[in-house]
Design a protein around this motif. Sequence first.
Motif, PDB file in Angstrom:
ATOM      1  N   ILE A  54       0.823  -1.213  -0.077  1.00  0.00           N
ATOM      2  CA  ILE A  54      -0.011   0.081   0.002  1.00  0.00           C
ATOM      3  C   ILE A  54       0.807   1.155  -0.068  1.00  0.00           C
ATOM      4  O   ILE A  54       1.639   1.560   1.087  1.00  0.00           O
ATOM      5  N   LEU A  55       0.734   2.033  -1.066  1.00  0.00           N
ATOM      6  CA  LEU A  55       1.434   3.313  -1.286  1.00  0.00           C
ATOM      7  C   LEU A  55       0.200   4.434  -1.585  1.00  0.00           C
ATOM      8  O   LEU A  55      -0.245   4.539  -2.586  1.00  0.00           O
ATOM      9  N   PRO A  56      -0.237   5.123  -0.410  1.00  0.00           N
ATOM     10  CA  PRO A  56      -1.558   6.053  -0.949  1.00  0.00           C
ATOM     11  C   PRO A  56      -0.991   7.065  -1.679  1.00  0.00           C
ATOM     12  O   PRO A  56      -0.073   8.002  -1.245  1.00  0.00           O
ATOM     13  N   ILE A  57      -1.268   7.254  -3.019  1.00  0.00           N
ATOM     14  CA  ILE A  57      -0.886   8.498  -3.786  1.00  0.00           C
ATOM     15  C   ILE A  57      -2.022   9.399  -3.884  1.00  0.00           C
ATOM     16  O   ILE A  57      -3.146   9.256  -4.225  1.00  0.00           O
ATOM     17  N   ALA A  58      -1.596  10.731  -3.299  1.00  0.00           N
ATOM     18  CA  ALA A  58      -2.574  11.978  -3.350  1.00  0.00           C
ATOM     19  C   ALA A  58      -2.620  12.813  -4.822  1.00  0.00           C
ATOM     20  O   ALA A  58      -1.494  12.925  -5.072  1.00  0.00           O
ATOM     21  N   LEU A  59      -3.527  13.073  -5.260  1.00  0.00           N
ATOM     22  CA  LEU A  59      -3.774  13.942  -6.332  1.00  0.00           C
ATOM     23  C   LEU A  59      -4.511  15.365  -6.062  1.00  0.00           C
ATOM     24  O   LEU A  59      -5.299  15.091  -5.508  1.00  0.00           O
ATOM     25  N   GLY A  60      -3.891  16.347  -6.458  1.00  0.00           N
ATOM     26  CA  GLY A  60      -4.541  17.635  -6.346  1.00  0.00           C
ATOM     27  C   GLY A  60      -4.770  17.762  -4.721  1.00  0.00           C
ATOM     28  O   GLY A  60      -3.856  17.781  -4.113  1.00  0.00           O
ATOM     29  N   GLU A  61      -5.941  18.181  -4.582  1.00  0.00           N
ATOM     30  CA  GLU A  61      -6.036  18.762  -3.002  1.00  0.00           C
ATOM     31  C   GLU A  61      -6.089  17.723  -2.030  1.00  0.00           C
ATOM     32  O   GLU A  61      -5.935  17.841  -0.852  1.00  0.00           O
ATOM     33  N   ALA A  62      -5.977  16.262  -2.260  1.00  0.00           N
ATOM     34  CA  ALA A  62      -5.530  15.444  -1.739  1.00  0.00           C
ATOM     35  C   ALA A  62      -4.221  15.346  -0.748  1.00  0.00           C
ATOM     36  O   ALA A  62      -4.116  14.869   0.094  1.00  0.00           O
ATOM     37  N   THR A  63      -3.394  16.122  -1.547  1.00  0.00           N
ATOM     38  CA  THR A  63      -2.075  16.339  -1.150  1.00  0.00           C
ATOM     39  C   THR A  63      -1.905  16.912   0.293  1.00  0.00           C
ATOM     40  O   THR A  63      -1.178  16.886   0.971  1.00  0.00           O
ATOM     41  N   LYS A  64      -2.961  17.934   0.741  1.00  0.00           N
ATOM     42  CA  LYS A  64      -3.246  18.497   1.645  1.00  0.00           C
ATOM     43  C   LYS A  64      -3.398  17.695   2.743  1.00  0.00           C
ATOM     44  O   LYS A  64      -3.427  17.886   4.179  1.00  0.00           O
ATOM     45  N   ALA A  65      -4.053  16.186   2.435  1.00  0.00           N
ATOM     46  CA  ALA A  65      -4.522  15.305   3.531  1.00  0.00           C
ATOM     47  C   ALA A  65      -3.509  14.292   3.787  1.00  0.00           C
ATOM     48  O   ALA A  65      -3.479  13.369   4.696  1.00  0.00           O
ATOM     49  N   VAL A  66      -2.539  14.492   3.230  1.00  0.00           N
ATOM     50  CA  VAL A  66      -1.255  13.500   3.290  1.00  0.00           C
ATOM     51  C   VAL A  66      -0.589  13.345   4.984  1.00  0.00           C
ATOM     52  O   VAL A  66      -0.573  12.309   5.321  1.00  0.00           O
ATOM     53  N   PRO A  67      -0.662  14.555   5.574  1.00  0.00           N
ATOM     54  CA  PRO A  67       0.053  14.245   6.943  1.00  0.00           C
ATOM     55  C   PRO A  67      -1.223  13.091   7.753  1.00  0.00           C
ATOM     56  O   PRO A  67      -0.532  12.481   8.603  1.00  0.00           O
ATOM     57  N   GLN A  68      -2.404  13.624   7.749  1.00  0.00           N
ATOM     58  CA  GLN A  68      -3.224  12.548   8.362  1.00  0.00           C
ATOM     59  C   GLN A  68      -3.172  11.202   7.904  1.00  0.00           C
ATOM     60  O   GLN A  68      -3.307  10.492   8.847  1.00  0.00           O
ATOM     61  N   VAL A  69      -3.092  10.930   6.692  1.00  0.00           N
ATOM     62  CA  VAL A  69      -2.856   9.462   6.230  1.00  0.00           C
ATOM     63  C   VAL A  69      -1.633   9.021   6.814  1.00  0.00           C
ATOM     64  O   VAL A  69      -1.479   7.876   7.078  1.00  0.00           O
ATOM     65  N   GLN A  70      -0.476   9.657   6.536  1.00  0.00           N
ATOM     66  CA  GLN A  70       0.806   9.183   6.891  1.00  0.00           C
ATOM     67  C   GLN A  70       0.860   9.085   8.373  1.00  0.00           C
ATOM     68  O   GLN A  70       1.783   8.060   8.652  1.00  0.00           O
ATOM     69  N   ASP A  71       0.323   9.659   9.216  1.00  0.00           N
ATOM     70  CA  ASP A  71       0.345   9.578  10.663  1.00  0.00           C
ATOM     71  C   ASP A  71      -0.492   8.138  11.305  1.00  0.00           C
ATOM     72  O   ASP A  71      -0.256   7.886  12.057  1.00  0.00           O
ATOM     73  N   GLY A  72      -1.361   7.672  10.250  1.00  0.00           N
ATOM     74  CA  GLY A  72      -2.323   6.703  10.432  1.00  0.00           C
ATOM     75  C   GLY A  72      -1.520   5.389  10.832  1.00  0.00           C
ATOM     76  O   GLY A  72      -0.173   5.170  10.643  1.00  0.00           O
ATOM     77  N   THR A  73      -2.060   4.449  11.473  1.00  0.00           N
ATOM     78  CA  THR A  73      -1.368   3.112  12.116  1.00  0.00           C
ATOM     79  C   THR A  73      -1.131   2.274  10.617  1.00  0.00           C
ATOM     80  O   THR A  73      -1.838   2.181   9.509  1.00  0.00           O
ATOM     81  N   LYS A  74      -0.100   1.816  10.518  1.00  0.00           N
ATOM     82  CA  LYS A  74       0.467   0.858   9.423  1.00  0.00           C
ATOM     83  C   LYS A  74       0.284  -0.770   9.893  1.00  0.00           C
ATOM     84  O   LYS A  74       0.467  -1.214  11.030  1.00  0.00           O
ATOM     85  N   ILE A  75       0.027  -1.500   8.717  1.00  0.00           N
ATOM     86  CA  ILE A  75       0.276  -3.069   9.071  1.00  0.00           C
ATOM     87  C   ILE A  75       1.135  -3.728   7.873  1.00  0.00           C
ATOM     88  O   ILE A  75       1.201  -3.387   6.864  1.00  0.00           O
ATOM     89  N   TYR A  76       2.114  -4.290   8.224  1.00  0.00           N
ATOM     90  CA  TYR A  76       3.252  -5.051   7.539  1.00  0.00           C
ATOM     91  C   TYR A  76       3.068  -6.324   7.657  1.00  0.00           C
ATOM     92  O   TYR A  76       3.071  -7.047   8.833  1.00  0.00           O
ATOM     93  N   SER A  77       3.421  -7.139   6.525  1.00  0.00           N
ATOM     94  CA  SER A  77       3.606  -8.576   6.533  1.00  0.00           C
ATOM     95  C   SER A  77       5.317  -8.792   6.197  1.00  0.00           C
ATOM     96  O   SER A  77       5.637  -8.026   5.223  1.00  0.00           O
ATOM     97  N   PHE A  78       5.777  -9.482   6.809  1.00  0.00           N
ATOM     98  CA  PHE A  78       7.271  -9.637   6.756  1.00  0.00           C
ATOM     99  C   PHE A  78       8.075 -10.909   6.947  1.00  0.00           C
ATOM    100  O   PHE A  78       7.375 -11.591   7.907  1.00  0.00           O
ATOM    101  N   ALA A  79       9.040 -11.181   6.222  1.00  0.00           N
ATOM    102  CA  ALA A  79       9.769 -12.461   6.522  1.00  0.00           C
ATOM    103  C   ALA A  79      11.013 -12.302   7.223  1.00  0.00           C
ATOM    104  O   ALA A  79      11.883 -11.380   6.462  1.00  0.00           O
TER     105      ALA A  79
END
Length: 300
Positions: A54-79
């Motif tokens: 998951i790489l959320p890509i913001a277009l236009g006005e959504a770029t102003k919401a990047v900090p809120q999404v970036q600060d959200g909880t992450k889930i990773y699967s890893f080996a």
Amino acid sequence: MSAPKRIKRAISGWVVLNKPYDMTSTQAVGKVRWLFSAAKAGHAGTLDPLATGILPIALGEATKAVPQVQDGTKIYSFAIQWGSATTTDDAEGSVVATSDVRPHEAALLAVLPSFTGTILQRPPIFSALKIDGERAYDLARAGEAVELAPREIDVDDIVLVSHGSEHSVLEVTCSKGTYVRSLARDIAEALGTRGHVSMLHRAAVGPFNDADALTIEQLEALDIGERDALLKSVSAGFTDLPEIRLDAQQANAVRHGNAVLLTGAGSPVSLDECWVSFKGEVLATGWVEFGQFKCRRVFN
């Protein structure tokens, strides 16, 4: 003859990309921006080239919401590949230490609780963190000694998905700033062995997860109108935040960046972070203090 110049569009919304292996986050943003002919684009949280997901890509006005999404909880699967440590703490680096120890499943399960909660983590030297204005990975590639101080991170949960003598697969739910490569390295060292990340997939960022994801190939197969139809709204980045709905007079004030008094039963008196809307349209992000909404970012 040269091809006609593409006209950049003032289009806004979110593309939840399943970033492919061996592509940088910057390259992914550039590709998506080109596919949508978007005038403006950015992403909410870098993924290593060797990571997918998951790489959320913001277009236009959504770029102003990047900090809120970036600060959200992450889930990773890893080996974790057991038996070897690398310079980068993943499969890209050179092996710097080895061990014949292969942890038993019970030992691995027993050590995982010590890596949950608020813990101190030493970031990998091949990271984008800055030291005196220089990226750590640039200094490391130049052969300079890199020392990064441990930082506090929050790990909500770690689950063992599968275990084998050569590698184990885990899933971690964590905060912004967590380095899964460091987590794998430290878990291995706590078990008296060495290890590095051999697979990394980000399954969720804030409100977005694998179920929302689109691949580059899926986007390329569509025409621009079909792509536009798959865009998530700007407000999709705010689903973890309280929404306050304004009336026409309040909305007009907020559009000009002014604070407004919130009226009506149930109106909040204090909120650290929220967003306001009018007839479904995102107007601004901000906070509530003494019953007044105050703007942080105003959306066009």
